[in-house]
Design an enzyme around this catalytic site. Structure first.
Site, PDB file in Angstrom:
ATOM      1  N   ASN A   9      14.986 -13.148 -37.153  1.00  0.00           N
ATOM      2  CA  ASN A   9      14.145 -12.892 -38.326  1.00  0.00           C
ATOM      3  C   ASN A   9      13.958 -11.379 -38.402  1.00  0.00           C
ATOM      4  OD1 ASN A   9      12.183 -12.655 -40.282  1.00  0.00           O
ATOM      5  ND2 ASN A   9      10.522 -13.497 -39.017  1.00  0.00           N
ATOM      6  N   TRP A  10      14.688 -10.762 -39.337  1.00  0.00           N
ATOM      7  CA  TRP A  10      14.633  -9.300 -39.429  1.00  0.00           C
ATOM      8  C   TRP A  10      13.300  -8.801 -39.997  1.00  0.00           C
ATOM      9  CZ3 TRP A  10      20.031  -7.543 -41.774  1.00  0.00           C
ATOM     10  CH2 TRP A  10      21.021  -7.708 -40.803  1.00  0.00           C
ATOM     11  N   LYS A  11      12.514  -9.719 -40.566  1.00  0.00           N
ATOM     12  CA  LYS A  11      11.276  -9.320 -41.278  1.00  0.00           C
ATOM     13  C   LYS A  11      11.629  -8.230 -42.303  1.00  0.00           C
ATOM     14  CE  LYS A  11       8.701 -10.436 -37.152  1.00  0.00           C
ATOM     15  NZ  LYS A  11       7.390 -10.586 -36.597  1.00  0.00           N
ATOM     16  N   HIS A  95       6.094 -18.952 -42.024  1.00  0.00           N
ATOM     17  CA  HIS A  95       5.907 -17.949 -40.969  1.00  0.00           C
ATOM     18  C   HIS A  95       4.448 -17.503 -40.981  1.00  0.00           C
ATOM     19  CE1 HIS A  95       6.224 -14.305 -38.598  1.00  0.00           C
ATOM     20  NE2 HIS A  95       7.390 -14.749 -38.173  1.00  0.00           N
ATOM     21  N   GLU A  97       3.081 -14.757 -40.594  1.00  0.00           N
ATOM     22  CA  GLU A  97       2.778 -13.548 -41.369  1.00  0.00           C
ATOM     23  C   GLU A  97       2.577 -13.890 -42.839  1.00  0.00           C
ATOM     24  OE1 GLU A  97       6.082 -11.209 -39.959  1.00  0.00           O
ATOM     25  OE2 GLU A  97       5.118 -11.073 -37.996  1.00  0.00           O
ATOM     26  N   GLU A 167       5.637 -21.052 -33.008  1.00  0.00           N
ATOM     27  CA  GLU A 167       5.387 -19.626 -32.846  1.00  0.00           C
ATOM     28  C   GLU A 167       3.890 -19.391 -32.689  1.00  0.00           C
ATOM     29  OE1 GLU A 167       8.888 -17.190 -34.487  1.00  0.00           O
ATOM     30  OE2 GLU A 167       7.388 -17.342 -36.041  1.00  0.00           O
ATOM     31  N   GLY A 173       5.250 -10.484 -32.108  1.00  0.00           N
ATOM     32  CA  GLY A 173       5.243  -9.024 -32.247  1.00  0.00           C
ATOM     33  C   GLY A 173       4.264  -8.326 -31.325  1.00  0.00           C
ATOM     34  N   SER A 212       7.888 -12.901 -29.224  1.00  0.00           N
ATOM     35  CA  SER A 212       8.264 -11.887 -28.231  1.00  0.00           C
ATOM     36  C   SER A 212       9.355 -12.370 -27.272  1.00  0.00           C
ATOM     37  CB  SER A 212       7.028 -11.406 -27.462  1.00  0.00           C
ATOM     38  OG  SER A 212       6.106 -10.800 -28.354  1.00  0.00           O
ATOM     39  N   GLY A 233      12.183 -12.207 -33.589  1.00  0.00           N
ATOM     40  CA  GLY A 233      11.798 -11.150 -34.527  1.00  0.00           C
ATOM     41  C   GLY A 233      12.329  -9.809 -34.074  1.00  0.00           C
ATOM     42  N   GLY A 234      11.473  -9.009 -33.452  1.00  0.00           N
ATOM     43  CA  GLY A 234      11.825  -7.635 -33.082  1.00  0.00           C
ATOM     44  C   GLY A 234      13.162  -7.513 -32.358  1.00  0.00           C
TER      45      GLY A 234
HETATM   46  C1  PEP Z   1       8.959 -13.802 -35.577  1.00  0.00           C
HETATM   47  O1  PEP Z   1       8.803 -12.936 -36.422  1.00  0.00           O
HETATM   48  O2  PEP Z   1       9.232 -14.946 -35.945  1.00  0.00           O
HETATM   49  C2  PEP Z   1       8.826 -13.433 -34.171  1.00  0.00           C
HETATM   50  C3  PEP Z   1       8.879 -14.401 -33.279  1.00  0.00           C
HETATM   51  O3  PEP Z   1       8.665 -12.107 -33.880  1.00  0.00           O
HETATM   52  P1  PEP Z   1       8.777 -11.402 -32.430  1.00  0.00           P
HETATM   53  O4  PEP Z   1       9.997 -11.966 -31.765  1.00  0.00           O
HETATM   54  O5  PEP Z   1       8.903  -9.945 -32.741  1.00  0.00           O
HETATM   55  O6  PEP Z   1       7.530 -11.739 -31.687  1.00  0.00           O
END
Ligand code: PEP
Length: 253
Positions: A9-11, A95, A97, A167, A173, A212, A233-234
């Site tokens: 997930n590039w966000k 998600h 966010e 999640e 994040g 994470s 994500g990241g």
């Molecule tokens: C996400 O955005 O779905 C996520 C899990 O982010 P991260 O891996 O950065 O915690």
């Protein structure tokens, strides 16, 4: 047996030049990784680029959101049919966010899930609790309510065409990962909840962990019996990290 699935997930990150470097590295690196399904969920404007660079590679792609509406006067929205036009196979829905920053309720998320399915997409349904909810002992109730909204609208059989991502909001994040045991407990709860309605669906649905995930913790997480991969994500913005995560998924398959 459920095959492992790793979705990035590039966000709201990336640009044409950086995406090109990242996608080339993934295509090249993943060509040598067997037994794991991978996908990239990119920002809408880059879906054409992702389609061009990933076509024929075996890596899937999708969006991070989809409108609950088919078409019409919904300024700024993107429909499932539009995503299909760009070869998308997946759409993330719910998600945290978007639930938090865009006020998406579980009812709206359920509508988006249904719209994705109607368009022929595989929704990646995100569920998870905040730290306050976990500390209050409400994790299972929160996750159950998020699932119930979808179950009531689309039914258990719809999960034959969907992916779930657990999640925990406190792990997204933040660098704080749920322990493999904490994640496994919720994944098992999700599967048991679906099994109460349909045992075969529950056995076959992929339940990803997100929060994470990195190359350094993927092996332990993916080694748990009900964790079928990750929503990343990241770390998905770094080709080496993403490749390490995919190799970890492949190794525990
Ligand atoms: C996400 O955005 O779905 C996520 C899990 O982010 P991260 O891996 O950065 O915690």
């Amino acid at each position: 047996m459920r095959i492992k699935f790793v979705a990035g997930n590039w966000k709201m990150n990336g640009n044409l030049a950086a995406n090109q470097v990242l996608l080339h590295a993934l295509v090249e690196g993943l060509a040598r990784v067997a037994g794991v399904k991978c996908a990239i969920c990119a920002p809408f404007p880059y879906l054409a680029q992702v389609q061009q660079l990933l076509s024929g590679s075996g890596i899937g792609w999708g969006a991070q959101n989809v409108s609950q509406f088919d078409a019409g006067a919904y300024t700024g929205e993107v429909s499932g049919a539009m995503l299909v036009d760009f070869g998308c196979r997946y759409a993330i829905v719910g998600h945290s966010e978007r639930r938090t920053l865009c006020s998406e309720t579980s009812e709206i998320v359920a509508q988006k899930y249904a719209a994705a399915l109607k368009a022929g997409l595989t929704p990646i349904l995100c569920v998870g609790e905040t730290l306050e909810q976990r500390d209050a002992g409400d994790t299972e109730a929160v996750v159950a309510a998020q699932l119930d909204a979808v179950l009531e609208r689309s039914g258990a059989l719809s999960f034959a065409h969907a992916v779930i991502a657990y999640e925990p909001v406190w792990a997204i994040g933040t660098g704080k990962t749920a322990t493999p045991e904490q994640a496994q407990a919720v994944h098992a709860f999700i599967r048991a909840k679906l099994a109460a309605q349909d045992a075969v669906i529950a056995q076959n649905v992929q339940v990803l962990y997100g929060g994470s995930v990195k190359g350094s913790n993927a092996t332990q997480l993916f080694g748990m019996p009900d964790i079928d991969g990750g929503l990343i994500g990241g770390a998905s913005l770094d080709a080496n990290e993403m490749l390490t995560i995919c190799r970890a998924a492949s190794a525990v398959n």
